[in-house]
Design a protein around this motif. Structure first.
Motif, short mmCIF file in Angstrom:
data_model
loop_
_atom_site.label_atom_id
_atom_site.label_comp_id
_atom_site.label_asym_id
_atom_site.label_seq_id
_atom_site.Cartn_x
_atom_site.Cartn_y
_atom_site.Cartn_z
N PRO A 71 -53.10 -13.18 0.76
CA PRO A 71 -51.72 -13.80 0.43
C PRO A 71 -52.03 -14.85 -0.29
CG PRO A 71 -52.56 -15.26 2.28
CD PRO A 71 -53.51 -13.76 1.70
N TYR A 72 -50.91 -15.08 -1.49
CA TYR A 72 -50.83 -15.90 -2.86
C TYR A 72 -50.98 -17.24 -1.94
CZ TYR A 72 -49.57 -19.56 -5.89
OH TYR A 72 -49.03 -19.87 -6.97
N THR A 73 -52.53 -18.38 -2.42
CA THR A 73 -52.14 -19.55 -1.87
C THR A 73 -52.98 -20.57 -2.92
OG1 THR A 73 -55.05 -18.73 -1.32
CG2 THR A 73 -53.00 -18.69 0.67
N ASN A 74 -52.39 -20.08 -4.84
CA ASN A 74 -52.64 -21.27 -5.44
C ASN A 74 -53.66 -21.37 -5.70
OD1 ASN A 74 -51.01 -22.57 -7.38
ND2 ASN A 74 -51.21 -24.32 -6.27
N ILE A 75 -54.77 -20.65 -5.62
CA ILE A 75 -55.93 -20.38 -5.92
C ILE A 75 -55.40 -20.68 -7.96
CG2 ILE A 75 -58.14 -19.24 -5.99
CD1 ILE A 75 -57.61 -18.37 -3.19
N PRO A 76 -56.56 -21.05 -8.20
CA PRO A 76 -56.11 -21.03 -10.10
C PRO A 76 -57.14 -19.40 -10.16
CG PRO A 76 -57.55 -22.48 -9.20
CD PRO A 76 -57.91 -21.66 -8.49
N GLY A 77 -56.61 -19.33 -11.31
CA GLY A 77 -56.32 -18.07 -11.90
C GLY A 77 -55.95 -16.66 -11.21
N TYR A 78 -54.60 -16.61 -10.12
CA TYR A 78 -54.35 -15.99 -9.34
C TYR A 78 -53.10 -15.22 -10.31
CZ TYR A 78 -51.60 -13.34 -5.79
OH TYR A 78 -50.76 -12.05 -5.33
N LEU A 79 -53.39 -14.09 -10.71
CA LEU A 79 -52.27 -13.46 -11.07
C LEU A 79 -51.82 -12.36 -9.97
CD1 LEU A 79 -54.28 -12.63 -14.76
CD2 LEU A 79 -52.24 -13.89 -13.96
N SER A 80 -50.50 -11.70 -10.33
CA SER A 80 -49.64 -10.74 -9.12
C SER A 80 -49.42 -9.45 -9.69
CB SER A 80 -47.95 -11.91 -8.92
OG SER A 80 -47.88 -12.47 -9.06
N PRO A 81 -50.16 -8.51 -8.64
CA PRO A 81 -50.37 -7.81 -8.86
C PRO A 81 -49.24 -7.10 -9.59
CG PRO A 81 -50.10 -7.62 -6.25
CD PRO A 81 -50.83 -9.55 -7.07
N LEU A 82 -49.33 -6.07 -10.15
CA LEU A 82 -47.68 -4.80 -11.48
C LEU A 82 -47.93 -3.50 -10.79
CD1 LEU A 82 -48.96 -6.20 -14.64
CD2 LEU A 82 -46.81 -6.95 -12.98
N VAL A 83 -47.25 -2.96 -10.78
CA VAL A 83 -47.40 -1.42 -10.74
C VAL A 83 -46.11 -0.95 -11.77
CG1 VAL A 83 -45.95 0.59 -9.35
CG2 VAL A 83 -47.28 -1.07 -8.14
N ALA A 84 -47.01 -0.19 -12.59
CA ALA A 84 -46.00 -0.04 -13.94
C ALA A 84 -45.36 1.59 -13.09
CB ALA A 84 -47.08 0.87 -15.08
N VAL A 85 -44.22 1.77 -14.44
CA VAL A 85 -43.08 2.87 -13.53
C VAL A 85 -42.60 3.88 -14.98
CG1 VAL A 85 -40.93 3.51 -12.53
CG2 VAL A 85 -41.90 1.49 -11.67
N HIS A 86 -43.42 4.77 -15.64
CA HIS A 86 -43.11 5.60 -16.02
C HIS A 86 -41.96 6.98 -16.16
CE1 HIS A 86 -44.87 8.95 -19.18
NE2 HIS A 86 -44.25 8.17 -19.89
N PHE A 87 -41.08 6.66 -16.96
CA PHE A 87 -40.24 7.84 -17.31
C PHE A 87 -40.18 8.78 -18.30
CE2 PHE A 87 -38.45 3.36 -15.43
CZ PHE A 87 -38.01 4.16 -14.51
N PRO A 88 -40.84 9.77 -17.50
CA PRO A 88 -41.57 10.19 -19.35
C PRO A 88 -40.34 11.77 -19.53
CG PRO A 88 -42.43 11.66 -17.28
CD PRO A 88 -41.94 10.33 -16.47
N LYS A 89 -39.17 12.07 -18.46
CA LYS A 89 -38.27 13.08 -19.06
C LYS A 89 -37.02 12.97 -18.89
CE LYS A 89 -40.94 16.08 -17.35
NZ LYS A 89 -41.80 18.23 -16.18
N ALA A 90 -36.78 11.40 -18.90
CA ALA A 90 -35.53 10.48 -19.36
C ALA A 90 -34.36 11.35 -19.95
CB ALA A 90 -35.61 9.52 -18.69
N ALA A 91 -33.22 10.61 -19.51
CA ALA A 91 -32.53 11.51 -20.58
C ALA A 91 -32.07 10.84 -21.78
CB ALA A 91 -30.72 12.24 -20.27
N LYS A 92 -31.91 11.46 -23.10
CA LYS A 92 -31.12 10.59 -23.72
C LYS A 92 -29.89 9.90 -23.98
CE LYS A 92 -35.39 11.39 -24.99
NZ LYS A 92 -35.51 12.03 -24.17
#
Length: 327
Positions: free
Chosen positions: A270-291
């Motif tokens: 859990p998040y408990t306000n410890i200094p230096g905490y950063l929320s983890p991320l997920v990168a979402v990539h769209f390699p073939k999206a229509a233009k």
């Protein structure tokens, strides 16, 4: 001596002050000068020095007592506040127990905050979005921006959990096109977006396991992945994205996730306000999206204790954004 037929009260006497002449008519500036300081009486702004001293002493005492009273009230209030954790958390708080989602980059246009629209052949427009992502990710890389200079961070894994008082560092290993330092696919018309769970103090995910019935609306690919893994890797929150409407799903193309399968490892919670905490991320990539068409995207978080509501005004456990690539 009395006057016959007259009462004393009916007699009026007028005396003339022979020592004082007719009143002096003062000019405006002379009247103003005397109002400020009258040398004949020693009055300043209508009061003598002793009168001003009494007034000043009164207000000095009054505001001193008021300041002491306010300081006591403030100190009493601060004694009820814990600077390390909220007073009301989880079920007792307004935020509740189901986190929402956020995304980056975002637009400066207040009317179209969730729309990312750019021309892939215009390097100035591409630079705008890549710089915003660089700024967002800078805190994940530059330890000098941390309040503790990164002293509370450690490398974690499924088998190496954070020590007490420590937080897990976040890295971008094998993020390919979505890794910091590049163009995040924007110059190639294959943009990356970054999804994160909003912080809730003390919240711990309730994970899905491979020995139970998974939600019917969970994407088939995620179901198959959960059923294929074992052990601590199951202790994860999963992120999936798709076109919001059938028309969007026809033109959105394939979707790639970094880390693979859109995983937010459980050792960040859990998040408990410890200094230096950063929320983890997920990168979402769209390699073939229509233009040249607006594509609406909905991303959703998966854990047993994350409620889902896709209605725009009361959205829970999900986030919506849209993008359009001119080419």
């Amino acid at each position: 001596m009395s006057i016959p037929g007259k009462r004393v009260e009916d007699c009026h006497y007028e005396f003339e002050d022979s020592t004082r002449g007719p009143p002096k008519i003062l000019g405006k500036w002379e009247a103003l000068r005397l109002a400020v300081y009258d040398g004949s009486t020693g009055k300043f702004l209508g009061r003598t020095r002793s009168s001003w001293g009494v007034v000043g002493l009164f207000y000095l005492v009054f505001f001193s007592v008021l300041a002491v009273f306010c300081a006591i009230c403030f100190e009493g209030l601060m004694l009820t506040i814990n600077l390390q954790r909220p007073k009301w958390i989880l079920e007792e708080s307004i935020i509740g127990t189901s986190p929402g989602l956020g995304f980056r980059p975002i637009s400066d246009n207040t009317n179209e905050k969730s729309l990312i629209w750019y021309n892939a052949t215009n390097q100035t427009e591409v630079a705008i979005w890549t710089q915003r992502i660089d700024q967002f990710l800078n805190v994940y890389q530059n330890t000098s921006l941390f309040p503790d200079q990164g002293q509370h961070r450690q490398d974690c894994s499924d088998t190496e959990l954070p020590e007490p008082g420590k937080v897990c560092a976040f890295n971008f290993t094998d993020w390919d096109v979505c890794a910091p330092g590049g163009s995040y696919g924007y110059n190639d018309s294959t943009p990356c977006f970054f999804i994160k769970l909003n912080r809730i103090y003390g919240w711990t995910p309730d994970y899905y396991t491979n020995d139970e019935t998974l939600p019917e609306d969970m994407p088939r690919s995620l179901k198959d992945h959960i059923k294929s893994i074992n052990g601590s890797s199951l202790n994860s929150v999963w992120i999936t994205c798709s076109g919001q409407n059938p028309a969007d799903r026809e033109v959105i193309g394939d979707i790639e996730y970094f880390p693979k399968n859109g995983r937010l490892p459980g050792y960040y919670y859990p998040y408990t306000n410890i200094p230096g905490y950063l929320s983890p991320l997920v990168a979402v990539h769209f390699p073939k999206a229509a233009k040249n068409i607006i594509i609406n995207v909905e991303c959703r978080a998966w854990a047993k204790n994350i409620r889902y509501n896709g209605v725009s005004l009361t959205r829970e456990g999900s986030v919506h954004f849209a993008f359009m690539i001119d080419y």
